[in-house]
Design a protein around this motif. Structure first.
Motif, mmCIF file in Angstrom:
data_model
loop_
_atom_site.group_PDB
_atom_site.id
_atom_site.type_symbol
_atom_site.label_atom_id
_atom_site.label_comp_id
_atom_site.label_asym_id
_atom_site.label_seq_id
_atom_site.Cartn_x
_atom_site.Cartn_y
_atom_site.Cartn_z
ATOM 1 N N GLU A 113 50.252 -22.441 17.190
ATOM 2 C CA GLU A 113 49.301 -23.498 17.605
ATOM 3 C C GLU A 113 48.016 -22.885 18.136
ATOM 4 O O GLU A 113 46.917 -23.326 17.800
ATOM 5 C CB GLU A 113 49.930 -24.373 18.697
ATOM 6 C CG GLU A 113 50.851 -25.427 18.131
ATOM 7 C CD GLU A 113 51.605 -26.151 19.232
ATOM 8 O OE1 GLU A 113 51.012 -26.417 20.299
ATOM 9 O OE2 GLU A 113 52.805 -26.430 19.010
ATOM 10 N N ASP A 114 48.155 -21.854 18.953
ATOM 11 C CA ASP A 114 46.966 -21.179 19.503
ATOM 12 C C ASP A 114 46.076 -20.637 18.392
ATOM 13 O O ASP A 114 44.851 -20.612 18.520
ATOM 14 C CB ASP A 114 47.377 -19.997 20.396
ATOM 15 C CG ASP A 114 47.842 -20.449 21.762
ATOM 16 O OD1 ASP A 114 47.465 -21.563 22.172
ATOM 17 O OD2 ASP A 114 48.602 -19.701 22.400
ATOM 18 N N GLU B 243 49.642 -9.800 13.970
ATOM 19 C CA GLU B 243 49.183 -8.604 14.686
ATOM 20 C C GLU B 243 48.480 -8.985 15.989
ATOM 21 O O GLU B 243 48.553 -8.268 16.985
ATOM 22 C CB GLU B 243 48.275 -7.772 13.766
ATOM 23 C CG GLU B 243 49.083 -7.245 12.580
ATOM 24 C CD GLU B 243 48.254 -6.513 11.530
ATOM 25 O OE1 GLU B 243 47.104 -6.146 11.817
ATOM 26 O OE2 GLU B 243 48.790 -6.320 10.423
ATOM 27 N N ILE B 244 47.829 -10.141 15.966
ATOM 28 C CA ILE B 244 47.213 -10.655 17.202
ATOM 29 C C ILE B 244 48.318 -10.966 18.213
ATOM 30 O O ILE B 244 48.222 -10.626 19.393
ATOM 31 C CB ILE B 244 46.393 -11.937 16.891
ATOM 32 C CG1 ILE B 244 45.179 -11.595 16.022
ATOM 33 C CG2 ILE B 244 45.980 -12.646 18.173
ATOM 34 C CD1 ILE B 244 44.437 -12.816 15.481
ATOM 35 N N VAL B 245 49.411 -11.583 17.699
ATOM 36 C CA VAL B 245 50.530 -11.928 18.585
ATOM 37 C C VAL B 245 51.167 -10.660 19.140
ATOM 38 O O VAL B 245 51.469 -10.566 20.332
ATOM 39 C CB VAL B 245 51.566 -12.812 17.832
ATOM 40 C CG1 VAL B 245 52.820 -13.032 18.680
ATOM 41 C CG2 VAL B 245 50.939 -14.148 17.448
ATOM 42 N N LYS C 266 45.505 -16.000 23.067
ATOM 43 C CA LYS C 266 44.703 -16.940 23.862
ATOM 44 C C LYS C 266 43.264 -16.434 24.022
ATOM 45 O O LYS C 266 42.301 -17.187 23.938
ATOM 46 C CB LYS C 266 45.351 -17.171 25.227
ATOM 47 C CG LYS C 266 46.646 -17.958 25.112
ATOM 48 C CD LYS C 266 46.883 -18.839 26.307
ATOM 49 C CE LYS C 266 47.912 -19.941 26.099
ATOM 50 N NZ LYS C 266 49.008 -19.710 25.170
ATOM 51 N N GLN C 267 43.171 -15.132 24.262
ATOM 52 C CA GLN C 267 41.854 -14.497 24.408
ATOM 53 C C GLN C 267 41.029 -14.655 23.126
ATOM 54 O O GLN C 267 39.858 -15.024 23.170
ATOM 55 C CB GLN C 267 42.070 -13.013 24.707
ATOM 56 C CG GLN C 267 40.802 -12.242 24.955
ATOM 57 C CD GLN C 267 41.095 -10.743 25.031
ATOM 58 O OE1 GLN C 267 42.136 -10.334 25.509
ATOM 59 N NE2 GLN C 267 40.178 -9.946 24.544
ATOM 60 N N ILE C 268 41.665 -14.435 22.000
ATOM 61 C CA ILE C 268 40.942 -14.533 20.720
ATOM 62 C C ILE C 268 40.497 -15.963 20.472
ATOM 63 O O ILE C 268 39.352 -16.210 20.080
ATOM 64 C CB ILE C 268 41.816 -13.972 19.581
ATOM 65 C CG1 ILE C 268 41.712 -12.458 19.644
ATOM 66 C CG2 ILE C 268 41.384 -14.514 18.213
ATOM 67 C CD1 ILE C 268 42.293 -11.702 18.528
ATOM 68 N N ARG C 269 41.353 -16.894 20.749
ATOM 69 C CA ARG C 269 41.005 -18.301 20.559
ATOM 70 C C ARG C 269 39.777 -18.657 21.406
ATOM 71 O O ARG C 269 38.816 -19.243 20.940
ATOM 72 C CB ARG C 269 42.210 -19.164 20.966
ATOM 73 C CG ARG C 269 41.975 -20.602 20.698
ATOM 74 C CD ARG C 269 43.074 -21.504 21.229
ATOM 75 N NE ARG C 269 42.632 -22.860 20.972
ATOM 76 C CZ ARG C 269 42.953 -23.537 19.888
ATOM 77 N NH1 ARG C 269 43.764 -23.048 19.011
ATOM 78 N NH2 ARG C 269 42.447 -24.745 19.694
ATOM 79 N N PHE D 184 32.678 -9.654 20.383
ATOM 80 C CA PHE D 184 32.999 -10.364 21.610
ATOM 81 C C PHE D 184 34.461 -10.202 21.984
ATOM 82 O O PHE D 184 35.069 -11.075 22.572
ATOM 83 C CB PHE D 184 32.576 -11.825 21.491
ATOM 84 C CG PHE D 184 31.098 -11.964 21.682
ATOM 85 C CD1 PHE D 184 30.575 -12.302 22.907
ATOM 86 C CD2 PHE D 184 30.227 -11.667 20.658
ATOM 87 C CE1 PHE D 184 29.219 -12.370 23.104
ATOM 88 C CE2 PHE D 184 28.863 -11.742 20.833
ATOM 89 C CZ PHE D 184 28.362 -12.100 22.068
ATOM 90 N N GLY D 185 35.018 -9.092 21.587
ATOM 91 C CA GLY D 185 36.342 -8.785 22.094
ATOM 92 C C GLY D 185 37.476 -9.023 21.119
ATOM 93 O O GLY D 185 38.523 -8.438 21.285
ATOM 94 N N TRP D 186 37.264 -9.866 20.106
ATOM 95 C CA TRP D 186 38.398 -10.079 19.214
ATOM 96 C C TRP D 186 38.586 -8.919 18.263
ATOM 97 O O TRP D 186 39.613 -8.739 17.674
ATOM 98 C CB TRP D 186 38.277 -11.385 18.433
ATOM 99 C CG TRP D 186 37.048 -11.510 17.609
ATOM 100 C CD1 TRP D 186 36.730 -10.784 16.515
ATOM 101 C CD2 TRP D 186 35.980 -12.420 17.825
ATOM 102 N NE1 TRP D 186 35.532 -11.185 16.031
ATOM 103 C CE2 TRP D 186 35.047 -12.190 16.812
ATOM 104 C CE3 TRP D 186 35.732 -13.414 18.762
ATOM 105 C CZ2 TRP D 186 33.868 -12.917 16.711
ATOM 106 C CZ3 TRP D 186 34.563 -14.128 18.659
ATOM 107 C CH2 TRP D 186 33.645 -13.872 17.650
#
Ligand code: AMP
Length: 398
Positions: free
Chosen positions: A112-113, A169-171, A177-180, A276-278
């Motif tokens: 969902e995120d 890989e994000i998980v 949450k940060q990426i979103r 921006f960090g992602w």
């Protein structure tokens, strides 16, 4: 394969480029390249935000905004049908290859995120799918996936950089949450020196970011190539950085991860804050430590104290120094602890080659007490900045 040069020539032919006579860089500044791409520090690469951006891409208006046209090679004046096609280069099939061996479908809360789609965001765009793009040459690889030069299939055929992020890989990195949050922030930023995010969409395994194409690539590569920059070029970049940071701070966005590796160059050589960090960079270089680079951290952060937007003022001082000298001021290759100590003591040493004006600006930004650091509005009026500012040049590489 298409070279960036040929793409730039074609874009220039479309009168997107405002610049006429680029002056070649001084050849006297060649030094040993010391730069290589560094990982972003996860704890540092976060944005603090609480802003409401103007509605620039409303649902009722399904076409792309005019600045997408400008930034992607589409003239807003309607030259459309007769303009030369921009060659986006040869696609290498990397997305399909990747998709076979990489990434799993994500379930539950994480799914969902990461169900990120700008067509249903707070600032909705039209709906996008991978099939809406002609794929071009690879631009690079980030930690979570590849980046390609692409063109929209439908007229007027915008040129963009399409960045892939693998959800699993994000998980794994626990940054969903940060990426979103960061994607949503980035979509609302509008500044000539901040890389635009025009939209985003996803499929079962990936997120796709439609980014402004930075025609001249990565700034750190230029720094590696030249060793350091001339005073004029450095001053122009810092002018643009200070302006962009003022804009971000005005939106309550603190960058906190300013360094050459996070900067791209637009088609006119103008600086673009592009990370921006992602996009956590591939490992394997001098700034890589357990917690990333210390080189750009201010005393209050290395000492674990509270911090505010003045961390970016400090980083601007470090960046100015690194542009001019080729290394950050507190770097100590012998140990991270030494770098830490040098930052905490503000152990700042200047080589004799640096001008008194540049020294003055750097010293006023690299103040231990955040409140004593030169305000960005004052940076923009500093003699070293004003001296090299040109009305006609937006780029820094002249
Ligand atoms: P990143 O994941 O952001 O580190 O991107 C990987 C590489 O792709 C970068 O090192 C750049 O060379 C390239 N790249 C990323 N974004 C863009 C862009 N907007 N325009 C041009 N090249 C890009």
């Amino acid at each position: 394969m298409t070279s960036v040069g040929s793409v730039m020539k074609q874009i220039a032919a479309l009168e997107i480029s405002a610049k006429s006579n680029p002056v070649p860089l001084s050849s006297t500044s060649i030094a040993k390249p010391t730069h290589s791409k560094q990982p972003s520090q996860t704890s540092v690469a976060k944005l603090l935000t609480k802003f409401a951006a103007p509605k620039a891409f409303p649902k009722s208006k399904p076409t792309q905004p005019s600045n997408l046209r400008q930034a992607t090679g589409e003239p807003s004046s309607g030259l459309g049908a007769n303009r030369p096609a921009i060659d986006i280069g040869q696609y290498d099939g990397g997305l399909e290859t990747d998709n076979e061996k990489r990434g799993e479908v994500v379930h539950g809360e994480a799914a969902e995120d990461l169900a990120l789609d700008s067509s249903i965001s707070r600032e909705p765009t039209r709906e996008w799918h991978l099939s809406d793009f002609d794929m071009g040459r690879p631009l690079g690889k980030g930690k979570f996936g590849r980046v390609y030069m692409v063109r929209t299939k439908s007229a007027p055929k915008y040129i963009l950089a399409l960045k892939t992020l693998y959800k699993s890989e994000i998980v794994q990195s626990r940054v969903e949450k940060q990426i979103r949050r960061e994607i949503e922030i980035q979509q609302n930023l509008r500044h000539p020196n901040v890389l635009r995010l025009y939209g985003y969409f996803h499929d079962s395994k990936r997120i796709f970011l439609m980014l402004e194409f930075a025609g001249k690539g990565e700034l750190y590569k230029q720094l590696s190539k030249h060793g350091h920059f001339s005073e004029k070029r450095s001053s122009r970049y810092i002018d643009q950085m200070a302006d962009a940071l003022m804009y971000l701070h005005g939106k309550h966005v603190i960058h906190r991860d300013i360094k050459p590796e996070n900067l791209l160059l637009g088609i006119n050589g103008e600086l673009k804050i592009g990370d921006f960090g992602w996009s956590v960079h591939a490992p394997g270089n001098r700034r890589m430590t357990l917690c990333g680079t210390l080189d750009y951290l201010p005393p209050e952060m290395v000492e674990g104290k509270e911090h505010n937007e003045k961390v970016d003022y400090w980083a601007l001082g470090v960046l100015t120094y690194e542009f001019l000298i080729g290394n950050p001021p507190f770097e100590d290759s012998s140990s991270v602890n030494n770098t830490y100590r040098r930052i905490a003591k503000v152990d700042l040493r200047f080589p004799s080659t640096i001008s008194p004006e540049a020294k003055d600006l750097i010293s006023k930004l690299l103040q231990y007490d955040p409140e004593q650091r030169l305000a960005l509005s004052t940076v923009l009026c500093h003699p070293w900045i004003v001296k090299y500012r040109s009305k006609n040049s937006v780029g820094g590489d002249t």
